[in-house]
Design a protein around this motif. Sequence first.
Motif, PDB file in Angstrom:
ATOM      1  N   GLY A   1       0.803  -1.214   0.000  1.00 54.44           N
ATOM      2  CA  GLY A   1       0.000   0.000   0.000  1.00 54.44           C
ATOM      3  C   GLY A   1       0.833   1.259   0.000  1.00 54.44           C
ATOM      4  O   GLY A   1       0.424   2.289  -0.545  1.00 54.44           O
ATOM      5  N   SER A   2       2.033   1.187   0.612  1.00 53.37           N
ATOM      6  CA  SER A   2       2.901   2.365   0.666  1.00 53.37           C
ATOM      7  C   SER A   2       3.677   2.569  -0.628  1.00 53.37           C
ATOM      8  O   SER A   2       4.078   3.692  -0.938  1.00 53.37           O
ATOM      9  CB  SER A   2       3.886   2.236   1.835  1.00 53.37           C
TER      10      SER A   2
ATOM     11  N   PRO B   1       6.823   7.188  -5.795  1.00 49.60           N
ATOM     12  CA  PRO B   1       7.080   7.198  -7.253  1.00 49.60           C
ATOM     13  C   PRO B   1       8.548   7.321  -7.606  1.00 49.60           C
ATOM     14  O   PRO B   1       8.952   6.977  -8.716  1.00 49.60           O
ATOM     15  CB  PRO B   1       6.308   8.432  -7.722  1.00 49.60           C
ATOM     16  N   ALA B   2       9.392   7.795  -6.662  1.00 46.41           N
ATOM     17  CA  ALA B   2      10.808   7.992  -6.962  1.00 46.41           C
ATOM     18  C   ALA B   2      11.652   6.762  -6.650  1.00 46.41           C
ATOM     19  O   ALA B   2      12.866   6.769  -6.904  1.00 46.41           O
ATOM     20  CB  ALA B   2      11.352   9.188  -6.181  1.00 46.41           C
ATOM     21  N   LEU B   3      11.057   5.686  -6.114  1.00 44.47           N
ATOM     22  CA  LEU B   3      11.827   4.519  -5.695  1.00 44.47           C
ATOM     23  C   LEU B   3      12.549   3.882  -6.878  1.00 44.47           C
ATOM     24  O   LEU B   3      11.945   3.555  -7.893  1.00 44.47           O
ATOM     25  CB  LEU B   3      10.900   3.492  -5.039  1.00 44.47           C
TER      26      LEU B   3
ATOM     27  N   THR C   1       3.167  -7.703  -5.975  1.00 45.57           N
ATOM     28  CA  THR C   1       3.285  -7.397  -7.407  1.00 45.57           C
ATOM     29  C   THR C   1       2.134  -6.548  -7.912  1.00 45.57           C
ATOM     30  O   THR C   1       2.285  -5.813  -8.898  1.00 45.57           O
ATOM     31  CB  THR C   1       3.365  -8.699  -8.219  1.00 45.57           C
ATOM     32  N   LEU C   2       0.987  -6.597  -7.244  1.00 48.49           N
ATOM     33  CA  LEU C   2      -0.141  -5.753  -7.644  1.00 48.49           C
ATOM     34  C   LEU C   2       0.205  -4.275  -7.553  1.00 48.49           C
ATOM     35  O   LEU C   2      -0.352  -3.450  -8.273  1.00 48.49           O
ATOM     36  CB  LEU C   2      -1.357  -6.058  -6.757  1.00 48.49           C
ATOM     37  N   HIS C   3       1.152  -3.960  -6.654  1.00 44.52           N
ATOM     38  CA  HIS C   3       1.508  -2.549  -6.442  1.00 44.52           C
ATOM     39  C   HIS C   3       2.808  -2.154  -7.139  1.00 44.52           C
ATOM     40  O   HIS C   3       3.098  -0.967  -7.257  1.00 44.52           O
ATOM     41  CB  HIS C   3       1.648  -2.282  -4.939  1.00 44.52           C
ATOM     42  N   LEU C   4       3.596  -3.131  -7.575  1.00 45.39           N
ATOM     43  CA  LEU C   4       4.873  -2.818  -8.205  1.00 45.39           C
ATOM     44  C   LEU C   4       4.720  -2.012  -9.489  1.00 45.39           C
ATOM     45  O   LEU C   4       5.614  -1.251  -9.866  1.00 45.39           O
ATOM     46  CB  LEU C   4       5.640  -4.116  -8.511  1.00 45.39           C
ATOM     47  N   ALA C   5       3.609  -2.174 -10.148  1.00 37.64           N
ATOM     48  CA  ALA C   5       3.400  -1.474 -11.422  1.00 37.64           C
ATOM     49  C   ALA C   5       3.453   0.036 -11.268  1.00 37.64           C
ATOM     50  O   ALA C   5       3.685   0.765 -12.248  1.00 37.64           O
ATOM     51  CB  ALA C   5       2.065  -1.896 -12.033  1.00 37.64           C
TER      52      ALA C   5
ATOM     53  N   ILE D   1       6.338 -12.094 -13.318  1.00 38.76           N
ATOM     54  CA  ILE D   1       6.463 -11.975 -14.782  1.00 38.76           C
ATOM     55  C   ILE D   1       5.354 -11.113 -15.357  1.00 38.76           C
ATOM     56  O   ILE D   1       5.578 -10.337 -16.307  1.00 38.76           O
ATOM     57  CB  ILE D   1       6.470 -13.383 -15.415  1.00 38.76           C
ATOM     58  N   GLN D   2       4.178 -11.185 -14.800  1.00 41.38           N
ATOM     59  CA  GLN D   2       3.050 -10.406 -15.313  1.00 41.38           C
ATOM     60  C   GLN D   2       3.256  -8.909 -15.138  1.00 41.38           C
ATOM     61  O   GLN D   2       2.777  -8.115 -15.947  1.00 41.38           O
ATOM     62  CB  GLN D   2       1.762 -10.834 -14.605  1.00 41.38           C
ATOM     63  N   VAL D   3       3.973  -8.512 -14.080  1.00 38.65           N
ATOM     64  CA  VAL D   3       4.160  -7.080 -13.819  1.00 38.65           C
ATOM     65  C   VAL D   3       5.423  -6.523 -14.461  1.00 38.65           C
ATOM     66  O   VAL D   3       5.567  -5.302 -14.597  1.00 38.65           O
ATOM     67  CB  VAL D   3       4.177  -6.818 -12.292  1.00 38.65           C
TER      68      VAL D   3
END
Length: 576
Positions: A285-286, A291-293, A312-316, A340-342
Amino acid sequence: MESAETRVSQRRSPLDLIMNQIRRKRTAADRKPLGRFLSRDRTGIPEDGEAEGREERGPSSGVAVAAESEQDVGWGGVCVFLQRLGKKSDSRSLSLAHCDLTATDLLELATLLQFLPQLEEVDLSWNDLIGGCLRALTSHLQHVGGIRKLRLCSCRLGPDDVTALGEALGCVLLLEILDLSWNGGIGGGALQGLLGKLPPPLRELHLVACQLTAADAAVLGGMVASLPGLCVLDVSCNPQLTQEVDDAAGRFRALASSLRPAASLTTLRLQACGLTADSLDALGGSLRCLPALRELDLSCNKSLAGGLKRLTLHLAHLTHLESLDLHLCCLKHTDLEALIQVLPSLTALAELDVSSNKEAGGVVHPLVTALPLAQMRRLPLNSCSLNQESFTALALAVPYLRSVDVSWCKVVAGRLALLLDALQPSVILELRLSSCELTTDDLRRLAAVCRRGCLSSLRLLDLSYNGSVGDDGWTALWAAGGLGALEEADLSLRPSSGAPCSAWLPALLGALPRLPALTRLALQRWTAGSWDRKQLDHCLRKRSVLLEWDPPSTDGAAAPFKAANRESPEESQPEE
């Protein structure tokens, strides 16, 4: 666990500690000689002859003597102190790591800080005798308010030290980097002494292996929330950070939530922190707010197995992410599929580490297909149980990689040519092929590639634990040339084995003039005659090359290997 004596010593005053440590302090005879080895213009210490000359000049020279005496307690005193420790004088940087400093040294250093007004960097790391008396130094930090980097790694700091440091940080308003790693006494509540005390300009906070607990997670969260400019947070190797108490998950959630205002965060390292699938829920969630990571390290968290899809849902959302480290996480096939999906969304990714995950060997082809190959620089697949198909798929990425690591993969034996033919000159910098059961023919192919100049930029070559290679293979490699940029080479054998190297050592000796950049050569468990050893030692000593070679034994066999055996990452993982 600290002993009762250690806990008592932390409550003593600096003066008490000084008196207790005076017996352990090195004598003056152990220090480096002073006097004539110090330049007069920097330290004010005269030679014996100069002292006699002054006596002959009489009272008229009293002013000059007084001036030089004043210099001794100023910058000259700083020079004397550093010279005694074998260090060079620098008015902007004070590097005293690994100097066996005692409480007495620390007190002397504190009195000299007033003569270093331009000081910007201080490194007192790996001096474990100064733990418990840091206040002797911090009480003088007002004289060096321009410090930007402060490193106190492995100094056995305790709660009193952290409190003293926190009280003094109000005088160091420009501090940008604070490294307190490898101080186990910080965990368990001592971190509270820094809460609200860290200067706002702080950009990097390193707390590696500080035995932080779940209770410290909430305190750390409060510290991070007060640092809007924080760019690097490293709390790796704190396995109790998410464990130990019933509400550990809740306290880690507080830490994860504190990351949301840290919009400038570029590096987050949580290696070996005991993360679980529930931890990934809180962290995910964090990530949306970061965005700069650019670097995310979640490696060595084996309890993530089966739960990576929660992250992975948030890695995008991390469109600037350049490095993702997930090695040794016991990833399942479902975890890798979710990753792989992300991957197509991570358009800036240049480094992906899924090594030491056995099941990664079965998804190399879809993994490579999903990556932005044109910008990939590192894709280590060591200890991934590669098969022939996955090894072939890896060759698609090799032309873009600066580092290739397929160590501990037996499938490489006899197929090295497939990898070597894909290498691009002036791109590949590291080639790691440890424990690949390479053959003599593999080394001959490697030699041919070197001869063509395809490895002209290679800096590191690891061929260790390949005892199946014959003498002809090693001879061909060193006779080929083409390794002018090589800095490190490791040809060591397994700890349980040994073999003579006299047959190919002449080729190595002949190659040394063509290896001007070489700084380290490892030949552990290889044996040779006394004349051959002397020749190699002599050649490398002249160039200050570090030679790692077991001492010769009396019977000519390989000497016993006393260091810890290098274990295969595959063997270190639990059965899944």
